[in-house]
Scaffold this motif. Structure first.
Motif: not given
Length: 421
Positions: A207-215, A217-228, A401-405
Motif C-alpha cells: 500500500d503506497p500510504f503505508l510504504l511512504k509512512a514508514y519510509e 518514519n512518520q507517526d503511522l497512527h496519526k497519519l492514518t487518523a488524518s486520512q480517516i 528479514a528483508k521486507l519492503l519496509v
C-alpha cells in the motif's frame, strides 16, 4: 517448508541454552507482592461476603451462578449451559454485567488477584543449584508458529501500560516485571520490534500510504487518523489517533465492526453502534484500498489451498473455511487474514534469535539470550559489554528479514525487566 524446517532446527540449540541459563528472580520483591496480594484477596472476599448468605463457595460455578442470577436477580446476557444447567460466570459474561451490580467488579478483581497469586507461587520454583528460574519453551506452541512457555508461562507477565497509585492491584501488577533481574555486575538489554505486524502488512499489501509512512518514519497512527477524519496531520487529536491505532492493529486480526464498536466506546467514553464503527472501517479502506485487497487475497489463497502461508513458507491448515456453518467460515476468514501477518512476525523473531546467538558466539561475548516474549528479546550481559550488545542486537534484529519496509526495534538497557520494557 524447507526454510521453516532449517530455521526450527537451528533454533533448537538457542532454545536449549535459554532453558539452561534461566533468569534471576528478586525473591524479596516476589514475597512482598505475595503478601500484598493475599491481603487484597481477603479484603475482596470480605466485600463479596456482604452479598452472600449461608455456605457460599466463590470458586463454585453453581454457587456463584445461583447468587448472581438467583439471589441478586441479575439479568443474564447468555443462555444457560447445556451441561450444568447454570448460567455461565466466565469473564466474558461477567464483563457484560459490570453495570448491573456492584458485586461484579469485586468478583473480576478477586479472580485477577488469585491468578497473580498462583503466578507468584510458580515464581518460587527457583532451581536450588543455579538459584535461577527455568521456564520451558515450545518453539511451535501456537498455530501461527509463535513461542509459548510453561512451568511457568512467562509469555503473560503483567505489564500494565497505565499507572495509578490509588489502584493497589495495578501497582502490584507493575511490580511483577521488576522481579526479573540480571545477576550482579550484569544488566538487561531488551529489544522489541516496533509495529512489526503493521510493517509486515505494508510489505504484503504494498500500500503506497503505508510504504511512504514508514519510509519517512512518520507517526503511522496519526497519519492514518488524518486520512480517516480528513484533517491536517498536526490537527489530529489524541482521541482520533487512538481510534486509528485500534483500527490499524484490529483489522489485521480480522476485527469487524462488532469488535471495533466496543473499542470506540472505550476510547471516546460514548456509546458507539456497530453501524458507526462500520463507517469508520469503510473510510479506512477507502484510503487504504491495497490493505483491503491484501486481506481478501489472504482469504482467497487459504480458501483455494486449504492453508495460509508465512514469509518462510510455514503452513497453517484452515478447515473452517470449508465448513457449512457461517460462524465457522467467518472465524476461518479471520484466521486466514491474521496468520500470514502474525506467522511472519513469528518467523522474523526466530530468525533474529538465531542471528543474535550466532553473532554473540562469533564475537566471543559472555552475554546470553534469556527470554523471547512475542516480538521482544531479553538479553543478560556484563556491563562491560553494554555498547557492543546494543549495536549487535539492533543490527541483527533490524536485518533479520528483508521486507519492503525497514524493520525497527526499540532498545533499552536496565537493572530489571520493568526498566527495559
Amino acid at each position: 517448508m524447507k526454510a521453516t524446517y532449517d530455521l526450527e532446527r537451528k533454533l533448537v540449540e538457542v532454545v536449549t541454552k535459554m532453558e539452561f541459563v534461566g533468569i534471576c528472580i528478586d525473591a524479596k520483591l516476589r514475597n512482598q507482592c505475595k503478601v500484598e496480594l493475599e491481603s487484597l484477596r481477603d479484603e475482596l472476599l470480605q466485600q463479596i461476603s456482604t452479598f452472600t448468605t449461608g455456605d457460599f463457595n466463590i470458586n463454585s460455578t453453581k454457587d456463584l451462578s445461583g447468587l448472581l442470577f438467583g439471589t441478586l436477580g441479575i439479568t443474564p446476557k447468555i443462555e444457560k449451559s447445556n451441561n450444568s444447567g447454570n448460567y455461565p460466570v466466565d469473564k466474558i459474561h461477567l464483563l457484560k454485567l459490570v453495570e448491573q451490580h456492584e458485586i461484579i467488579p469485586f468478583i473480576l478483581k478477586y479472580r485477577k488477584v488469585c491468578a497473580l497469586l498462583k503466578f507468584c507461587t510458580q515464581l518460587e520454583k527457583v532451581n536450588p543449584v543455579t538459584n535461577r528460574l527455568h521456564t520451558q519453551f515450545n518453539q511451535i506452541g501456537t498455530d501461527t508458529g509463535r513461542f509459548s512457555s510453561s512451568k511457568p508461562n512467562l509469555q503473560n507477565i503483567p505489564n500494565p501500560k497505565s499507572k495509578n497509585p490509588d489502584d493497589r492491584l495495578l501497582t502490584i501488577e507493575g511490580e511483577f516485571r521488576q522481579m526479573f533481574i540480571p545477576k550482579n555486575g550484569w544488566l538487561f538489554v531488551c529489544a522489541d520490534y516496533s509495529q512489526i505486524e503493521l510493517r509486515i502488512m505494508a510489505h504484503y499489501s504494498q500500500d503506497p500510504f503505508l510504504l511512504k509512512a514508514y519510509e519517512l518514519n512518520q507517526d503511522l497512527h496519526k497519519l492514518t487518523a488524518s486520512q480517516i477524519y480528513n484533517v491536517k496531520f498536526d490537527q489530529v487529536t489524541d482521541q482520533q489517533r487512538n481510534i486509528a491505532k485500534s483500527i490499524n492493529f484490529g483489522l489485521i486480526y480480522g476485527k469487524t465492526a462488532y469488535g471495533l464498536a466496543p473499542d470506540l466506546t472505550r476510547i471516546t467514553g460514548n456509546h458507539h453502534t456497530h453501524e458507526e464503527a462500520q463507517k469508520i472501517i469503510d473510510a479506512y479502506f477507502e484510503k487504504l484500498p491495497a490493505v483491503k485487497n491484501c486481506l481478501n487475497s489472504f482469504i482467497d489463497q487459504a480458501d483455494n489451498l486449504g492453508y495460509s502461508e508465512t514469509y518462510l513458507g510455514r503452513r497453517r491448515p484452515i478447515p473452517q473455511l470449508a465448513s457449512n456453518k457461517t460462524s465457522e467460515r467467518e472465524a476461518g476468514k479471520r484466521i486466514a487474514m491474521n496468520t500470514p501477518i502474525q506467522g511472519t512476525a513469528a518467523d522474523i523473531i526466530k530468525m533474529a534469535m538465531v542471528k543474535c546467538d550466532d553473532a554473540i558466539k562469533k564475537e566471543g561475548l559472555k552475554a546470553k539470550l534469556l527470554l523471547t516474549v512475542h516480538d521482544e528479546l531479553l538479553f543478560e550481559a556484563p556491563k562491560s559489554e553494554q555498547q557492543e550488545m546494543e549495536q549487535l542486537v539492533r543490527e541483527n534484529m533490524e536485518n533479520a528479514a528483508k521486507l519492503l519496509v525497514q524493520l525497527k526495534v526499540d532498545l533499552k538497557t536496565g537493572n530489571n525487566w520493568a526498566e527495559v520494557h
